[in-house]
Design a protein around this motif. Structure first.
Motif, PDB file in Angstrom:
ATOM      1  N   MET A  27       0.838  -1.200   0.000  1.00  0.00           N
ATOM      2  CA  MET A  27       0.000   0.000   0.000  1.00  0.00           C
ATOM      3  C   MET A  27       0.878   1.258   0.000  1.00  0.00           C
ATOM      4  N   THR A  28       1.994   1.215   0.713  1.00  0.00           N
ATOM      5  CA  THR A  28       2.933   2.349   0.703  1.00  0.00           C
ATOM      6  C   THR A  28       3.504   2.552  -0.698  1.00  0.00           C
ATOM      7  N   ALA A  31       0.728   3.945  -2.913  1.00  0.00           N
ATOM      8  CA  ALA A  31       0.422   5.341  -2.560  1.00  0.00           C
ATOM      9  C   ALA A  31       1.485   6.301  -3.089  1.00  0.00           C
ATOM     10  N   PRO A  64      -5.757  11.299  -5.581  1.00  0.00           N
ATOM     11  CA  PRO A  64      -6.103   9.958  -5.109  1.00  0.00           C
ATOM     12  C   PRO A  64      -7.428   9.434  -5.650  1.00  0.00           C
ATOM     13  N   ASP A  65      -8.239  10.268  -6.315  1.00  0.00           N
ATOM     14  CA  ASP A  65      -9.581   9.762  -6.600  1.00  0.00           C
ATOM     15  C   ASP A  65     -10.154  10.145  -7.956  1.00  0.00           C
ATOM     16  N   ASP A 110     -14.472   1.356  -5.834  1.00  0.00           N
ATOM     17  CA  ASP A 110     -13.391   1.613  -4.888  1.00  0.00           C
ATOM     18  C   ASP A 110     -12.347   0.509  -4.860  1.00  0.00           C
ATOM     19  N   SER A 114      -9.086   2.449  -4.723  1.00  0.00           N
ATOM     20  CA  SER A 114      -8.356   2.355  -3.454  1.00  0.00           C
ATOM     21  C   SER A 114      -7.078   1.551  -3.606  1.00  0.00           C
ATOM     22  N   ALA A 117      -4.620   3.921  -5.130  1.00  0.00           N
ATOM     23  CA  ALA A 117      -4.223   4.942  -4.151  1.00  0.00           C
ATOM     24  C   ALA A 117      -3.474   4.353  -2.961  1.00  0.00           C
ATOM     25  N   ASN A 119      -4.848   2.655  -0.520  1.00  0.00           N
ATOM     26  CA  ASN A 119      -5.687   2.974   0.631  1.00  0.00           C
ATOM     27  C   ASN A 119      -6.232   1.675   1.261  1.00  0.00           C
ATOM     28  N   ARG A 120      -5.448   1.099   2.132  1.00  0.00           N
ATOM     29  CA  ARG A 120      -5.819  -0.169   2.773  1.00  0.00           C
ATOM     30  C   ARG A 120      -7.112  -0.048   3.580  1.00  0.00           C
ATOM     31  N   LYS A 121      -7.238   1.036   4.319  1.00  0.00           N
ATOM     32  CA  LYS A 121      -8.421   1.228   5.166  1.00  0.00           C
ATOM     33  C   LYS A 121      -9.697   1.184   4.333  1.00  0.00           C
ATOM     34  N   SER A 122      -9.684   1.857   3.195  1.00  0.00           N
ATOM     35  CA  SER A 122     -10.856   1.869   2.323  1.00  0.00           C
ATOM     36  C   SER A 122     -11.143   0.473   1.767  1.00  0.00           C
TER      37      SER A 122
END
Length: 188
Positions: A27-28, A31, A64-65, A110, A114, A117, A119-122
């Motif tokens: 994810m890093t 991102a 990011p989106d 997503d 995600s 991006a 975005n692990r949380k998403s």
């Protein structure tokens, strides 16, 4: 003997580095991607058809989106995802959907946004994540945890190298699937 000890130490460090590659590191890496353009080829395998339906074109990702998918063949079609608004244009017809009013569609969209991006949380709001491989070649599997998504989608498999997503496969519950191969276009 000293060389043997150094070789073991190096091997141990290499193994530790290999073992350390996990979802957080992926994810890093993702991102850190600054976005860009890519060519895509999409094949849809539908049980009712004798052969896959193929489309190709370009995608532009702006972190990011914002994600734009412009299909050039077999027919021009444009899809733009900007935050939670999805706009589609085909044959001079336009359609805009606020994905906040369609949570299943938002979770589906997503999955790719995600992932791009990092975005692990998403992602974990709607999917269970499993990572295989290492930085040079990884496979991220997303299995829906939301019942509404799981009723339609069996899994999403994303493969890549370092911070580049190269292939996405959507496997539906009914066995139909879509494969998207992605080839980055180098900046001029």
């Amino acid at each position: 003997m000293r060389r043997f000890g150094m070789a073991l130490l190096w091997l141990g460090l290499a193994t530790a580095a290999h073992a350390a590659y996990d979802i957080d590191q992926l994810m890093t890496d993702l991102a850190g991607q600054k976005g860009g353009r890519a060519r895509f080829v999409e094949k849809r395998h539908v049980a009712l058809l004798d052969k896959p339906v193929q489309a190709s074109g370009e995608m532009v990702y702006s972190p990011p989106d914002r994600l734009e998918k412009r299909t050039l063949l077999p027919k021009v079609e444009t899809m733009v995802l900007d935050k939670d608004m999805l706009s589609m244009e085909r044959d001079k017809r336009k359609l805009t959907i606020n994905l906040q009013s369609r949570p299943e569609a938002l979770a589906f969209v997503d999955s790719i946004r995600s992932t791009l991006a990092g975005n692990r949380k998403s992602l974990e709001q709607s999917y269970a994540l499993k990572l295989q491989g290492e930085s040079a070649q990884w496979v991220l599997t997303l299995v829906p945890s939301e019942p509404a998504i799981a009723a339609l989608l069996q899994r999403i498999t994303v493969t890549g190298s370092k911070s580049q997503v190269r292939h996405i496969e959507y496997l539906q519950v009914d066995g139909d699937r879509s494969e998207i191969s992605i080839e980055p276009i180098e900046a001029q």
